[in-house]
Scaffold this motif. Sequence first.
Motif, PDB file in Angstrom:
ATOM      1  N   SER A  21       0.801  -1.205  -0.195  1.00 47.29           N
ATOM      2  CA  SER A  21       0.192  -0.029  -0.080  1.00 47.29           C
ATOM      3  C   SER A  21       0.889   1.289   0.012  1.00 47.29           C
ATOM      4  O   SER A  21       1.852   1.391   0.732  1.00 47.29           O
ATOM      5  CB  SER A  21      -1.050  -0.100   1.254  1.00 47.29           C
ATOM      6  N   GLU A  48      -1.288   3.947   0.005  1.00 47.63           N
ATOM      7  CA  GLU A  48      -2.257   4.907   0.498  1.00 47.63           C
ATOM      8  C   GLU A  48      -1.901   6.124   0.951  1.00 47.63           C
ATOM      9  O   GLU A  48      -1.292   6.181   1.954  1.00 47.63           O
ATOM     10  CB  GLU A  48      -3.455   3.974   1.176  1.00 47.63           C
ATOM     11  N   GLY A  99      -2.606   2.908  -4.390  1.00 48.13           N
ATOM     12  CA  GLY A  99      -3.323   4.022  -3.830  1.00 48.13           C
ATOM     13  C   GLY A  99      -2.634   5.234  -3.856  1.00 48.13           C
ATOM     14  O   GLY A  99      -3.070   6.093  -3.226  1.00 48.13           O
ATOM     15  N   TYR A 117      -7.603   3.294 -12.494  1.00 46.63           N
ATOM     16  CA  TYR A 117      -7.457   3.033 -10.970  1.00 46.63           C
ATOM     17  C   TYR A 117      -8.090   3.841 -10.078  1.00 46.63           C
ATOM     18  O   TYR A 117      -8.303   3.782  -9.029  1.00 46.63           O
ATOM     19  CB  TYR A 117      -5.804   3.197 -10.920  1.00 46.63           C
ATOM     20  N   ASN A 167      -7.362   6.856  -9.585  1.00 42.43           N
ATOM     21  CA  ASN A 167      -6.359   7.822  -8.671  1.00 42.43           C
ATOM     22  C   ASN A 167      -6.436   9.197  -9.198  1.00 42.43           C
ATOM     23  O   ASN A 167      -6.525   9.413 -10.515  1.00 42.43           O
ATOM     24  CB  ASN A 167      -5.169   7.284  -8.558  1.00 42.43           C
TER      25      ASN A 167
END
Length: 253
Positions: free
Chosen positions: A3, A5, A30, A54, A56
């Motif tokens: 991750s 994120e 993320g 994605y 994002n």
Amino acid sequence: MLSAEGKVVLITGGGRGIGYGIAQAFAEAGARLAITGRTASTLIEAAENLEADYGNEVMWVTADGGDEAAVKGVVEKVIEKYGKLDCLVNNAQASKSGVMLADHTKDDFDLAIGTGLYATFFYMREAFPYLKESKGCVINFASGAGLSGKIGQSSYAAAKEGIRGLSRVAAAEWGEFGINVNVLCPLAMTPGLEKWKDEYPKLYKKTIDEIPLQRFADPEKDIGRVCVFLTTDDAAYITGETISLQGGVGLRP
């Protein structure tokens, strides 16, 4: 899955090839992304694809990495949009690959040094205050061309080995601030390599036969995911290292 994120990642040369694979890996993990390069159309297409695939947030900024003022502007825009920077990935590089050393001109050398070594230096210097705040990381790219002295790669190898030296010094100087600086040396499949494969199938097969894992790296899975790993707490004690991602080529102790 690893991750990233909430992290903000700036990737040079993020619109295509290895850089785009790295962007895909961070997007899947993320991260919020900023990609930069010299061609707006390439960056726009990459940003649109990343956002669609994605979900994002992706910003793009055109810049020549060898232009000191332009690099400063890129970092300022990233901070203006996201408010921070957690990871800088210096991937972009141009060179006169295939030109033998005796045939190189100063302009040929300037191209490699400007787009590689100077660009890496400029981005690292401008990013430093923000990486200090985030206790972030720098991931620079070198090459087996420099490690093993590939024929026809003199200026490229010189730039890449310069980047390795710069990275080791930065790791030593910036460790006290919690900033990790590492170097990756990839051997990855790219659109350019695909074209070369089609044009020179026998040479391609010979090259593959010399790779213990019998393939080139996938830019997203084999290169990008290592980049994501280097931003995690699990990699917090790794700095100043050159990590070879070449399928076993050039095995050394």
